[in-house]
Write an enzyme that holds these catalytic residues in place. Structure first.
Site, PDB file in Angstrom:
ATOM      1  N   PRO A 232       0.845  -1.200   0.000  1.00  0.00           N
ATOM      2  CA  PRO A 232       0.000   0.000   0.000  1.00  0.00           C
ATOM      3  C   PRO A 232       0.881   1.250   0.000  1.00  0.00           C
ATOM      4  O   PRO A 232       1.269   1.758   1.044  1.00  0.00           O
ATOM      5  CB  PRO A 232      -0.796  -0.137   1.308  1.00  0.00           C
ATOM      6  CG  PRO A 232       0.101  -0.918   2.211  1.00  0.00           C
ATOM      7  CD  PRO A 232       0.906  -1.839   1.330  1.00  0.00           C
ATOM      8  N   ASP A 406       6.029   2.630   1.634  1.00  0.00           N
ATOM      9  CA  ASP A 406       5.081   1.627   2.105  1.00  0.00           C
ATOM     10  C   ASP A 406       4.404   2.171   3.364  1.00  0.00           C
ATOM     11  O   ASP A 406       5.057   2.342   4.401  1.00  0.00           O
ATOM     12  CB  ASP A 406       5.834   0.326   2.393  1.00  0.00           C
ATOM     13  CG  ASP A 406       4.910  -0.834   2.739  1.00  0.00           C
ATOM     14  OD1 ASP A 406       3.770  -0.581   3.176  1.00  0.00           O
ATOM     15  OD2 ASP A 406       5.340  -1.993   2.603  1.00  0.00           O
ATOM     16  N   HIS A 407       3.109   2.407   3.280  1.00  0.00           N
ATOM     17  CA  HIS A 407       2.398   3.024   4.404  1.00  0.00           C
ATOM     18  C   HIS A 407       2.281   2.091   5.602  1.00  0.00           C
ATOM     19  O   HIS A 407       1.844   2.511   6.687  1.00  0.00           O
ATOM     20  CB  HIS A 407       0.998   3.468   3.955  1.00  0.00           C
ATOM     21  CG  HIS A 407       0.638   4.845   4.406  1.00  0.00           C
ATOM     22  ND1 HIS A 407       0.817   5.271   5.705  1.00  0.00           N
ATOM     23  CD2 HIS A 407       0.102   5.898   3.744  1.00  0.00           C
ATOM     24  CE1 HIS A 407       0.397   6.526   5.825  1.00  0.00           C
ATOM     25  NE2 HIS A 407      -0.036   6.944   4.655  1.00  0.00           N
ATOM     26  N   ARG A 408       2.678   0.839   5.437  1.00  0.00           N
ATOM     27  CA  ARG A 408       2.657  -0.074   6.585  1.00  0.00           C
ATOM     28  C   ARG A 408       3.822   0.179   7.528  1.00  0.00           C
ATOM     29  O   ARG A 408       3.730  -0.125   8.720  1.00  0.00           O
ATOM     30  CB  ARG A 408       2.686  -1.527   6.096  1.00  0.00           C
ATOM     31  CG  ARG A 408       1.468  -1.960   5.305  1.00  0.00           C
ATOM     32  CD  ARG A 408       1.658  -3.344   4.699  1.00  0.00           C
ATOM     33  NE  ARG A 408       2.761  -3.376   3.745  1.00  0.00           N
ATOM     34  CZ  ARG A 408       3.153  -4.477   3.101  1.00  0.00           C
ATOM     35  NH1 ARG A 408       2.529  -5.632   3.314  1.00  0.00           N
ATOM     36  NH2 ARG A 408       4.163  -4.427   2.241  1.00  0.00           N
ATOM     37  N   CYS A 410       5.481   3.174   7.988  1.00  0.00           N
ATOM     38  CA  CYS A 410       5.476   4.503   8.604  1.00  0.00           C
ATOM     39  C   CYS A 410       4.319   5.315   8.055  1.00  0.00           C
ATOM     40  O   CYS A 410       3.640   4.899   7.109  1.00  0.00           O
ATOM     41  CB  CYS A 410       6.798   5.245   8.335  1.00  0.00           C
ATOM     42  SG  CYS A 410       7.028   5.717   6.605  1.00  0.00           S
TER      43      CYS A 410
END
Length: 437
Positions: A232, A406-408, A410
């Site tokens: 994501p 990758d928004h997972r 940070c």
């Protein structure tokens, strides 16, 4: 008597199989630890594979020309022994499935080249005629191509191809071997010849040109599709005044022991300094375990466009290198990438990627993260633009930075903070580089 089965190890860069090009041993031969037992070819390189066992060869699992999946049996050794370090290293790689390469693979041999088979083998019969069953094609070769491969015409053209994987690529793409133009090498068809022919439209149907996705193009497509499917990602960008950066690069070029300091190496060093302040971005996500893996050192990948397609060679422990060393390593690596001489080991171990797409004359890009990494930093072309300095409108050298992350691993605060830090360093590189050369 003890028997050990050596599985085909992970050869890196997400490759799932390899073609057996030439066995260096036969059943009944005695082998020693780290002896090269087979040459295989992947979609990216030719690799000589050493065996971690010693003993007598009891079985070869595959004939020359066969496709062997990673993790499947390659060779069996009876009376086998192995060095604890080599055996444990292999087992770790086998368990990890991380894209790492067994120690020694693809290293120490220089650019991989195509060797002729031994004279007695080449004189006996056309390739694959007596040593292996016909390769199993995967559905995208035309029937006419398969007929050509087994008919009288194949007998006349077989000698033009020394590599089984080159033959497979040609036939999978529906190409006739006798119609492929060669670029030298005494008329021998190489992978580059096949890929060039595949890139040329072979037929049109109702105004549609069909170009098979094969070879390196397929490897790139699979990797980037996986990135967009699993990660994501979000993108942040900022314009930056690079006037001082260009001046600093000119000054450094004349000051560090005669070593040419490229703009890319300065950008890489500034990135390493900024990444030390935002280590969250030097990570990967282990989806199966539900964990974020944060790395102590940076394996810096450099996106490089080559004649064979997009490559991302890696500088290991780039954060430990000073500017001079980083410049030398980057120059060597990009030269190897452009000449197609990179061994598989140099394409693995990346934890963060830098992409200088400005060389293509574009201002910006929403880059795709190099899976399984967590971020990629890109810089566009540096051009003259109006810029406000101390309340006055002036012409400055301006570029756009973009960070896909990758928004997972940070949130926007970390990503924005990192990008702003890199931008500040570019605008004041002397301060950032002080004491780190």
């Amino acid at each position: 008597m003890t028997e050990q089965v050596f599985m085909l190890p992970d050869l890196g860069e997400g490759l799932t199989d390899a073609v057996v090009v030439e066995w260096k041993v036969q059943a009944g031969d005695t082998v020693t630890i780290d002896q090269v037992v087979v040459e295989v070819e992947t979609a990216k390189a030719s690799v000589e594979v050493p065996c971690p066992f010693e003993g007598v060869v009891s079985a070869l699992h595959g004939a020359e020309g066969d496709v062997v999946p990673v993790g499947k049996p390659l060779i069996s050794i009876t009376g086998a022994a192995s060095t604890p370090a080599a055996h444990e290293q292999y087992r770790q790689e086998e368990r990890a499935g991380s894209g790492n390469v067994l120690i020694g693979y693809g290293t120490g041999h220089g650019p991989a080249g195509r060797r002729r088979r031994r004279a007695h083998a080449s004189e006996a019969a056309p390739p694959l005629a007596s040593k292996a069953a016909p390769p199993q094609w995967h559905g995208n070769a035309s029937q006419s191509a398969l007929n050509r491969a087994t008919g009288p015409e194949a007998q006349n053209t077989a000698a033009r191809v020394l590599s089984p994987i080159v033959r497979m690529l040609a036939l999978d793409g529906g190409l006739s071997l006798d119609h492929i133009e060669t670029a030298g090498t005494h008329g021998i068809i190489t992978r580059a010849d096949v890929e060039r022919a595949l890139a040329t439209p072979t037929h049109t149907d109702a105004g549609i040109t069909r170009i098979p996705i094969t070879g390196i193009r397929k490897v790139i497509a699979d990797k980037l599709t996986r990135s967009r499917t699993e990660i994501p990602e979000a993108t942040v960008w900022v314009d930056v005044d690079a006037t001082a950066l260009l001046q600093a690069r000119r000054d450094l070029d004349a000051s560090i022991d005669g070593v040419k300091i490229s703009l890319l190496s300065v950008l890489a060093k500034l990135t390493m300094i900024a990444l030390a302040k935002f280590p969250e971005l030097n990570s990967t996500v282990d989806t199966a375990a539900g964990e974020i893996l944060r790395y102590e050192n940076v394996g810096l990948g450099i996106a490089a466009q080559t004649d064979r397609g997009l490559m991302v060679p890696v500088v290991p422990q780039a954060d430990k290198a000073d500017l001079r060393e980083l410049a030398e390593r980057l120059a060597e690596m990009t030269d190897l990438a452009r000449t197609g001489s990179l061994p598989p080991a140099r394409l693995t171990g990346g934890t963060f990627t830098l992409n200088n797409y400005g060389v293509f004359g574009v201002d910006g890009s929403a880059a795709i993260i190099n899976h399984p990494e967590a971020a990629i930093l890109g810089i566009g072309r540096i051009i003259d633009r109006p810029w406000v300095v101390d309340g006055q409108l002036v012409v400055r050298k301006v570029a756009q930075l973009a960070l896909a992350f990758d928004h997972r691993v940070c949130d926007g605060g970390v990503a924005g903070g990192f990008l702003r830090t890199v931008a500040d360093y570019i605008e004041n590189p002397v301060l950032a580089l002080g004491g780190v050369r």
